[in-house]
Design a protein around this motif. Structure first.
Motif, PDB file in Angstrom:
ATOM      1  N   GLU A 147     -36.310  15.380 -21.813  1.00  0.00           N
ATOM      2  CA  GLU A 147     -36.364  14.156 -22.620  1.00  0.00           C
ATOM      3  C   GLU A 147     -36.716  14.466 -24.069  1.00  0.00           C
ATOM      4  OE1 GLU A 147     -38.305   9.688 -22.442  1.00  0.00           O
ATOM      5  OE2 GLU A 147     -38.516  11.035 -20.735  1.00  0.00           O
ATOM      6  N   GLU A 148     -37.601  15.444 -24.268  1.00  0.00           N
ATOM      7  CA  GLU A 148     -38.038  15.798 -25.621  1.00  0.00           C
ATOM      8  C   GLU A 148     -36.864  16.281 -26.475  1.00  0.00           C
ATOM      9  OE1 GLU A 148     -39.161  18.144 -28.910  1.00  0.00           O
ATOM     10  OE2 GLU A 148     -38.465  19.117 -27.081  1.00  0.00           O
ATOM     11  N   LEU A 149     -35.982  17.100 -25.890  1.00  0.00           N
ATOM     12  CA  LEU A 149     -34.830  17.616 -26.650  1.00  0.00           C
ATOM     13  C   LEU A 149     -33.882  16.490 -27.039  1.00  0.00           C
ATOM     14  CD1 LEU A 149     -33.319  20.495 -27.382  1.00  0.00           C
ATOM     15  CD2 LEU A 149     -31.724  19.524 -25.728  1.00  0.00           C
ATOM     16  N   ILE A 150     -33.556  15.624 -26.098  1.00  0.00           N
ATOM     17  CA  ILE A 150     -32.641  14.515 -26.386  1.00  0.00           C
ATOM     18  C   ILE A 150     -33.259  13.594 -27.434  1.00  0.00           C
ATOM     19  CG2 ILE A 150     -31.377  12.551 -25.419  1.00  0.00           C
ATOM     20  CD1 ILE A 150     -30.343  15.386 -24.543  1.00  0.00           C
ATOM     21  N   ASN A 151     -34.546  13.321 -27.316  1.00  0.00           N
ATOM     22  CA  ASN A 151     -35.228  12.493 -28.322  1.00  0.00           C
ATOM     23  C   ASN A 151     -35.229  13.167 -29.694  1.00  0.00           C
ATOM     24  OD1 ASN A 151     -35.708  10.481 -26.472  1.00  0.00           O
ATOM     25  ND2 ASN A 151     -37.781  11.164 -25.998  1.00  0.00           N
ATOM     26  N   ARG A 152     -35.350  14.504 -29.723  1.00  0.00           N
ATOM     27  CA  ARG A 152     -35.292  15.237 -30.998  1.00  0.00           C
ATOM     28  C   ARG A 152     -33.922  15.087 -31.648  1.00  0.00           C
ATOM     29  NH1 ARG A 152     -36.810  20.798 -29.630  1.00  0.00           N
ATOM     30  NH2 ARG A 152     -34.912  21.386 -30.677  1.00  0.00           N
ATOM     31  N   ILE A 153     -32.859  15.164 -30.836  1.00  0.00           N
ATOM     32  CA  ILE A 153     -31.500  15.002 -31.369  1.00  0.00           C
ATOM     33  C   ILE A 153     -31.355  13.602 -31.966  1.00  0.00           C
ATOM     34  CG2 ILE A 153     -29.042  14.864 -30.810  1.00  0.00           C
ATOM     35  CD1 ILE A 153     -29.620  16.899 -28.521  1.00  0.00           C
ATOM     36  N   VAL A 154     -31.771  12.607 -31.206  1.00  0.00           N
ATOM     37  CA  VAL A 154     -31.621  11.215 -31.621  1.00  0.00           C
ATOM     38  C   VAL A 154     -32.441  10.912 -32.868  1.00  0.00           C
ATOM     39  CG1 VAL A 154     -32.046   8.833 -30.896  1.00  0.00           C
ATOM     40  CG2 VAL A 154     -31.013  10.436 -29.303  1.00  0.00           C
ATOM     41  N   SER A 155     -33.573  11.577 -33.025  1.00  0.00           N
ATOM     42  CA  SER A 155     -34.439  11.267 -34.168  1.00  0.00           C
ATOM     43  C   SER A 155     -34.151  12.141 -35.393  1.00  0.00           C
ATOM     44  CB  SER A 155     -35.909  11.407 -33.766  1.00  0.00           C
ATOM     45  OG  SER A 155     -36.201  12.758 -33.452  1.00  0.00           O
ATOM     46  N   GLN A 156     -33.175  13.038 -35.295  1.00  0.00           N
ATOM     47  CA  GLN A 156     -32.820  13.864 -36.440  1.00  0.00           C
ATOM     48  C   GLN A 156     -32.398  12.967 -37.597  1.00  0.00           C
ATOM     49  OE1 GLN A 156     -32.332  17.394 -37.102  1.00  0.00           O
ATOM     50  NE2 GLN A 156     -33.769  17.554 -35.411  1.00  0.00           N
ATOM     51  N   PRO A 157     -32.868  13.260 -38.808  1.00  0.00           N
ATOM     52  CA  PRO A 157     -32.431  12.437 -39.939  1.00  0.00           C
ATOM     53  C   PRO A 157     -30.936  12.618 -40.192  1.00  0.00           C
ATOM     54  CG  PRO A 157     -33.850  14.251 -40.668  1.00  0.00           C
ATOM     55  CD  PRO A 157     -33.793  14.303 -39.172  1.00  0.00           C
ATOM     56  N   LEU A 158     -30.288  11.530 -40.563  1.00  0.00           N
ATOM     57  CA  LEU A 158     -28.864  11.611 -40.895  1.00  0.00           C
ATOM     58  C   LEU A 158     -28.702  12.368 -42.201  1.00  0.00           C
ATOM     59  CD1 LEU A 158     -27.700   8.008 -40.037  1.00  0.00           C
ATOM     60  CD2 LEU A 158     -27.204  10.087 -38.777  1.00  0.00           C
ATOM     61  N   ILE A 159     -27.617  13.119 -42.302  1.00  0.00           N
ATOM     62  CA  ILE A 159     -27.361  13.846 -43.536  1.00  0.00           C
ATOM     63  C   ILE A 159     -26.400  13.065 -44.404  1.00  0.00           C
ATOM     64  CG2 ILE A 159     -27.779  16.124 -42.537  1.00  0.00           C
ATOM     65  CD1 ILE A 159     -24.684  16.446 -42.477  1.00  0.00           C
ATOM     66  N   SER A 160     -26.530  13.242 -45.686  1.00  0.00           N
ATOM     67  CA  SER A 160     -25.583  12.651 -46.624  1.00  0.00           C
ATOM     68  C   SER A 160     -24.444  13.635 -46.797  1.00  0.00           C
ATOM     69  CB  SER A 160     -26.263  12.386 -47.967  1.00  0.00           C
ATOM     70  OG  SER A 160     -25.296  12.070 -48.931  1.00  0.00           O
ATOM     71  N   LEU A 161     -23.238  13.233 -46.478  1.00  0.00           N
ATOM     72  CA  LEU A 161     -22.110  14.144 -46.581  1.00  0.00           C
ATOM     73  C   LEU A 161     -21.888  14.611 -48.010  1.00  0.00           C
ATOM     74  CD1 LEU A 161     -19.556  12.542 -44.119  1.00  0.00           C
ATOM     75  CD2 LEU A 161     -20.994  14.527 -43.765  1.00  0.00           C
ATOM     76  N   LYS A 162     -22.191  13.774 -48.991  1.00  0.00           N
ATOM     77  CA  LYS A 162     -21.961  14.146 -50.387  1.00  0.00           C
ATOM     78  C   LYS A 162     -22.883  15.277 -50.825  1.00  0.00           C
ATOM     79  CE  LYS A 162     -20.030   9.784 -51.829  1.00  0.00           C
ATOM     80  NZ  LYS A 162     -20.143   8.632 -52.690  1.00  0.00           N
ATOM     81  N   SER A 163     -24.087  15.351 -50.247  1.00  0.00           N
ATOM     82  CA  SER A 163     -25.014  16.398 -50.648  1.00  0.00           C
ATOM     83  C   SER A 163     -25.025  17.563 -49.658  1.00  0.00           C
ATOM     84  CB  SER A 163     -26.426  15.825 -50.773  1.00  0.00           C
ATOM     85  OG  SER A 163     -26.880  15.403 -49.496  1.00  0.00           O
ATOM     86  N   ASN A 164     -24.217  17.500 -48.642  1.00  0.00           N
ATOM     87  CA  ASN A 164     -24.193  18.543 -47.625  1.00  0.00           C
ATOM     88  C   ASN A 164     -23.559  19.815 -48.184  1.00  0.00           C
ATOM     89  OD1 ASN A 164     -24.110  20.042 -45.309  1.00  0.00           O
ATOM     90  ND2 ASN A 164     -22.590  18.790 -44.269  1.00  0.00           N
ATOM     91  N   GLN A 165     -24.229  20.935 -48.020  1.00  0.00           N
ATOM     92  CA  GLN A 165     -23.717  22.216 -48.494  1.00  0.00           C
ATOM     93  C   GLN A 165     -22.449  22.619 -47.749  1.00  0.00           C
ATOM     94  OE1 GLN A 165     -24.868  23.979 -51.023  1.00  0.00           O
ATOM     95  NE2 GLN A 165     -26.508  22.544 -51.445  1.00  0.00           N
ATOM     96  N   GLU A 166     -22.246  22.083 -46.556  1.00  0.00           N
ATOM     97  CA  GLU A 166     -21.110  22.483 -45.729  1.00  0.00           C
ATOM     98  C   GLU A 166     -19.972  21.484 -45.824  1.00  0.00           C
ATOM     99  OE1 GLU A 166     -22.641  22.863 -41.829  1.00  0.00           O
ATOM    100  OE2 GLU A 166     -23.888  24.573 -42.317  1.00  0.00           O
ATOM    101  N   TRP A 167     -19.853  20.797 -46.939  1.00  0.00           N
ATOM    102  CA  TRP A 167     -18.873  19.725 -47.089  1.00  0.00           C
ATOM    103  C   TRP A 167     -17.486  20.140 -46.626  1.00  0.00           C
ATOM    104  CZ3 TRP A 167     -18.249  14.768 -47.503  1.00  0.00           C
ATOM    105  CH2 TRP A 167     -17.072  14.257 -48.018  1.00  0.00           C
ATOM    106  N   GLY A 168     -17.046  21.326 -46.999  1.00  0.00           N
ATOM    107  CA  GLY A 168     -15.686  21.753 -46.667  1.00  0.00           C
ATOM    108  C   GLY A 168     -15.543  22.342 -45.281  1.00  0.00           C
TER     109      GLY A 168
END
Length: 165
Positions: free
Chosen positions: A137-158
């Motif tokens: 449960e802890e792992l799934i909750n960690r995934i769900v609570s991960q902050p969303l990333i902004s695609l515009k500031s993401n280093q991996e845009w491409g």
């Protein structure tokens, strides 16, 4: 609106259930051979009206029964009359959770996984419980609570993110 009303009336009179999501029309019936007339009925209805100009995409027209896997708008209809995300998507989901557990997902992939878990929560909530049993449960909750990333500031845009099957 007029098209939907006319088609709904026809279906109601012929013991056919009609549903629509955007441009995907779905029909079901317990009466044998009742659905075979539907494409012609739709063609007749659409040719007699000025708007909307609808056209049946014959290559996408599928007739199926409970004997075969049925997929409507990306959701699998099971023979037990339930909905599911399907076997291939479940495999992808388990694989993505495993990769997350070992730190092998990019921030973009984690965001995709988080969004897909939210979708699964509404389509097939029992699967979330099974994932919690398998991965904790802890792992799934960690995934769900991960902050969303902004695609515009993401280093991996491409960088290409693997598509969900």
């Amino acid at each position: 609106f007029n098209f939907d009303n006319r088609l709904s009336a026809y279906c109601r009179d012929h013991a056919v259930v009609y549903t629509r999501y955007a441009d995907d029309l779905s029909f079901s019936s317990n009466s044998p051979n009742e659905l075979s007339a539907i494409p012609e009925i739709i063609a007749t209805m659409t040719s007699s009206q000025m708007s909307p100009r609808l056209k049946i995409h014959d290559a996408k027209t599928v007739f199926s029964s409970r004997k075969h896997r049925r997929i409507v708008t990306g959701i699998t209809l099971t023979s037990e009359k339930k909905i599911s995300i399907g076997r291939e998507k479940k495999r992808w989901l388990r694989s993505a959770c495993f990769k997350f557990m070992h730190g092998n997902l990019s921030p973009k992939e984690v965001s995709q996984l988080r969004g897909y878990l939210s979708y699964v929560h509404f389509v097939e909530p029992d699967l979330i419980a099974r994932l919690k049993t398998k991965f904790g449960e802890e792992l799934i909750n960690r995934i769900v609570s991960q902050p969303l990333i902004s695609l515009k500031s993401n280093q991996e845009w491409g960088k290409e993110v693997p598509k969900i099957p």
